[in-house]
Enzyme design. Structure first.
Site, PDB file in Angstrom:
ATOM      1  N   GLU A 103       0.754  -0.816   0.447  1.00  9.02           N
ATOM      2  CA  GLU A 103      -0.106   0.150   0.197  1.00  9.02           C
ATOM      3  C   GLU A 103       0.994   1.491  -0.028  1.00  9.02           C
ATOM      4  O   GLU A 103       1.808   0.956   0.358  1.00  9.02           O
ATOM      5  CB  GLU A 103      -0.707  -0.505   1.289  1.00  9.02           C
ATOM      6  CG  GLU A 103      -2.665  -0.226   1.130  1.00  9.02           C
ATOM      7  CD  GLU A 103      -3.064  -0.155   2.301  1.00  9.02           C
ATOM      8  OE1 GLU A 103      -3.138   1.291   2.690  1.00  9.02           O
ATOM      9  OE2 GLU A 103      -3.261  -1.078   2.768  1.00  9.02           O
ATOM     10  N   ASP A 105      -0.413   5.326   0.987  1.00 13.43           N
ATOM     11  CA  ASP A 105      -0.840   5.922   1.894  1.00 13.43           C
ATOM     12  C   ASP A 105      -1.485   6.991   1.809  1.00 13.43           C
ATOM     13  O   ASP A 105       0.026   7.548   2.744  1.00 13.43           O
ATOM     14  CB  ASP A 105      -2.078   5.124   3.610  1.00 13.43           C
ATOM     15  CG  ASP A 105      -2.009   3.607   3.092  1.00 13.43           C
ATOM     16  OD1 ASP A 105      -2.906   3.122   2.021  1.00 13.43           O
ATOM     17  OD2 ASP A 105      -1.156   2.788   3.770  1.00 13.43           O
ATOM     18  N   GLU A 107      -3.726   9.341   4.530  1.00 11.16           N
ATOM     19  CA  GLU A 107      -4.553   9.076   5.758  1.00 11.16           C
ATOM     20  C   GLU A 107      -4.936  10.009   6.287  1.00 11.16           C
ATOM     21  O   GLU A 107      -3.695  10.829   6.965  1.00 11.16           O
ATOM     22  CB  GLU A 107      -4.313   7.763   6.385  1.00 11.16           C
ATOM     23  CG  GLU A 107      -4.471   6.527   5.338  1.00 11.16           C
ATOM     24  CD  GLU A 107      -3.911   5.566   6.225  1.00 11.16           C
ATOM     25  OE1 GLU A 107      -5.186   4.597   6.469  1.00 11.16           O
ATOM     26  OE2 GLU A 107      -2.803   5.016   7.042  1.00 11.16           O
ATOM     27  N   GLN A 120      -1.604  11.297   7.900  1.00  8.36           N
ATOM     28  CA  GLN A 120      -0.104  10.069   7.873  1.00  8.36           C
ATOM     29  C   GLN A 120      -0.205   9.639   6.426  1.00  8.36           C
ATOM     30  O   GLN A 120      -0.910   9.468   5.691  1.00  8.36           O
ATOM     31  CB  GLN A 120      -1.018   8.485   8.683  1.00  8.36           C
ATOM     32  CG  GLN A 120      -0.303   7.665   8.375  1.00  8.36           C
ATOM     33  CD  GLN A 120      -0.558   6.383   9.700  1.00  8.36           C
ATOM     34  OE1 GLN A 120      -0.408   6.556  10.619  1.00  8.36           O
ATOM     35  NE2 GLN A 120      -1.685   5.104   9.299  1.00  8.36           N
ATOM     36  N   ASN A 122       2.063   6.322   4.407  1.00  6.98           N
ATOM     37  CA  ASN A 122       2.480   5.394   4.340  1.00  6.98           C
ATOM     38  C   ASN A 122       2.734   4.662   3.596  1.00  6.98           C
ATOM     39  O   ASN A 122       2.500   4.637   2.851  1.00  6.98           O
ATOM     40  CB  ASN A 122       1.227   4.459   5.703  1.00  6.98           C
ATOM     41  CG  ASN A 122       2.083   2.890   6.046  1.00  6.98           C
ATOM     42  OD1 ASN A 122       3.196   3.041   6.126  1.00  6.98           O
ATOM     43  ND2 ASN A 122       1.355   2.546   6.584  1.00  6.98           N
ATOM     44  N   ARG A 130       5.739   1.842   7.319  1.00  6.15           N
ATOM     45  CA  ARG A 130       7.150   3.027   7.055  1.00  6.15           C
ATOM     46  C   ARG A 130       6.025   4.050   7.266  1.00  6.15           C
ATOM     47  O   ARG A 130       5.553   5.369   6.367  1.00  6.15           O
ATOM     48  CB  ARG A 130       7.507   3.166   6.231  1.00  6.15           C
ATOM     49  CG  ARG A 130       7.856   1.222   6.112  1.00  6.15           C
ATOM     50  CD  ARG A 130       9.214   1.507   4.459  1.00  6.15           C
ATOM     51  NE  ARG A 130      10.096  -0.217   4.984  1.00  6.15           N
ATOM     52  CZ  ARG A 130       9.656  -1.333   4.884  1.00  6.15           C
ATOM     53  NH1 ARG A 130       8.303  -1.909   4.505  1.00  6.15           N
ATOM     54  NH2 ARG A 130       9.888  -2.369   4.712  1.00  6.15           N
ATOM     55  N   GLU A 131       5.302   4.259   8.175  1.00  9.90           N
ATOM     56  CA  GLU A 131       4.439   5.876   8.682  1.00  9.90           C
ATOM     57  C   GLU A 131       5.194   7.016   8.983  1.00  9.90           C
ATOM     58  O   GLU A 131       5.800   7.038   9.502  1.00  9.90           O
ATOM     59  CB  GLU A 131       3.969   5.554   9.787  1.00  9.90           C
ATOM     60  CG  GLU A 131       2.813   4.399   9.736  1.00  9.90           C
ATOM     61  CD  GLU A 131       3.140   2.749  10.164  1.00  9.90           C
ATOM     62  OE1 GLU A 131       4.400   2.684  10.327  1.00  9.90           O
ATOM     63  OE2 GLU A 131       2.436   1.874  10.462  1.00  9.90           O
TER      64      GLU A 131
END
Length: 288
Positions: A103, A105, A107, A120, A122, A130-131
């Site tokens: 993914e 992302d 968010e 966030q 990621n 891996r945020e």
């Protein structure tokens, strides 16, 4: 040019495990990818399209592209709901979910009355997230703002209003998504982790929860494109790489608005994130 931050400054954020709960699966609700008749690149420009995604108890709603992409620029203008939205996750992301889960992302983690939204980013590859999280320099509930993911074979860049806020470079085949991914948008109940590590849950006395999307821009090489399809780049130079101004803007955001980075989380097991072996002493020096 960056605006001055509004409201509260960046605060410390508790570690959040965004890989605990999977999102609901969504059917394709109309096409958000339209193939060009003249090339293998897919484009979409829909300035009047607005989607209202309404969350229901223990579920969610969303959209999915009809095509998968192996690289591209994926952006949308998004406006978030004001008020209490703790536990609610609003997302715009790419995902490959067959076999090993990958993914990329963007968010928005719901907020309580006193806190700002947390954005966030990621990159989830081979079982590990891996945020990096940010408090924005504007109120995302007042107006539409543009959020985008640029993914090419060398790097992933996250952008807010065309300002790069994070760059994730390909350092090995095992830590970078390479499979074709679909484009999604969603709103769903992520009470288990989204707000203060699950401390604050979704309160359905405030429903419906609504997120608005419009002005989609998709430009990329689909999974069926020929090998001659050229990946998109954020660079003004043919050689690639961010410009000096882009790097300065990203450094400002990371210094002033970043509240969490996975490499600086000493409570995590970094055996699946080998790129974190050399931890930076200052968050503004990460520039990953």
């Amino acid at each position: 040019m960056l605006q001055k931050p509004l409201g509260r400054g960046a605060s410390k954020a508790r570690p959040i495990r965004s890989d605990r709960v999977a999102r609901p699966r969504f059917r394709s609700i109309g096409s958000i990818s339209r193939p060009s008749s003249s090339s293998s690149v897919s484009w979409l420009s829909s300035p009047e399209l607005v989607l209202f995604l309404v969350g229901a108890r223990k579920t969610g709603s969303g959209f999915k592209s009809l095509k998968a992409y192996r690289s591209g620029y994926f952006g949308a203008s998004i406006k978030l709901q004001s008020g209490y939205t703790a536990g609610v996750n609003t997302a715009f992301y790419n995902e490959a979910h067959r076999g090993k889960h990958d993914e990329v992302d963007i968010e928005f983690l719901g907020r309580t009355w006193k806190e700002p939204y947390t954005l966030q980013t990621n990159v989830y590859v081979r079982g590990s997230g891996r945020e990096a999280r940010f408090h924005l320099w504007f109120d995302p509930t007042k107006h539409f703002h543009r959020y985008a993911i640029l993914w090419n074979p060398k790097e992933i860049i996250f952008l807010v209003d065309d300002i790069p806020i994070r760059r994730y470079e390909k350092k090995s085949i095992t830590t970078f998504p390479t499979r074709p991914m679909w484009v999604y948008g969603s709103i769903w109940d992520a009470s288990d982790w989204a707000t203060d590590d699950g401390k604050y849950k979704t309160d359905y006395t405030y429903q419906p929860f609504v997120s608005q999307y419009k002005n989609f821009r998709l430009a990329g090489c689909s999974s069926s494109a020929t090998p001659h399809c050229r990946p998109v780049s954020a660079s003004p130079y043919q050689s690639g790489g961010l410009s000096k101004k882009q790097l300065m803007a990203m450094r400002w955001v990371q210094k002033n608005r970043m509240v969490y980075h996975y490499c600086m989380d000493t409570t995590r097991d970094h055996s699946l994130t080998p790129e974190c072996k050399k931890l930076p002493k200052k968050k503004e020096n990460i520039l990953d």
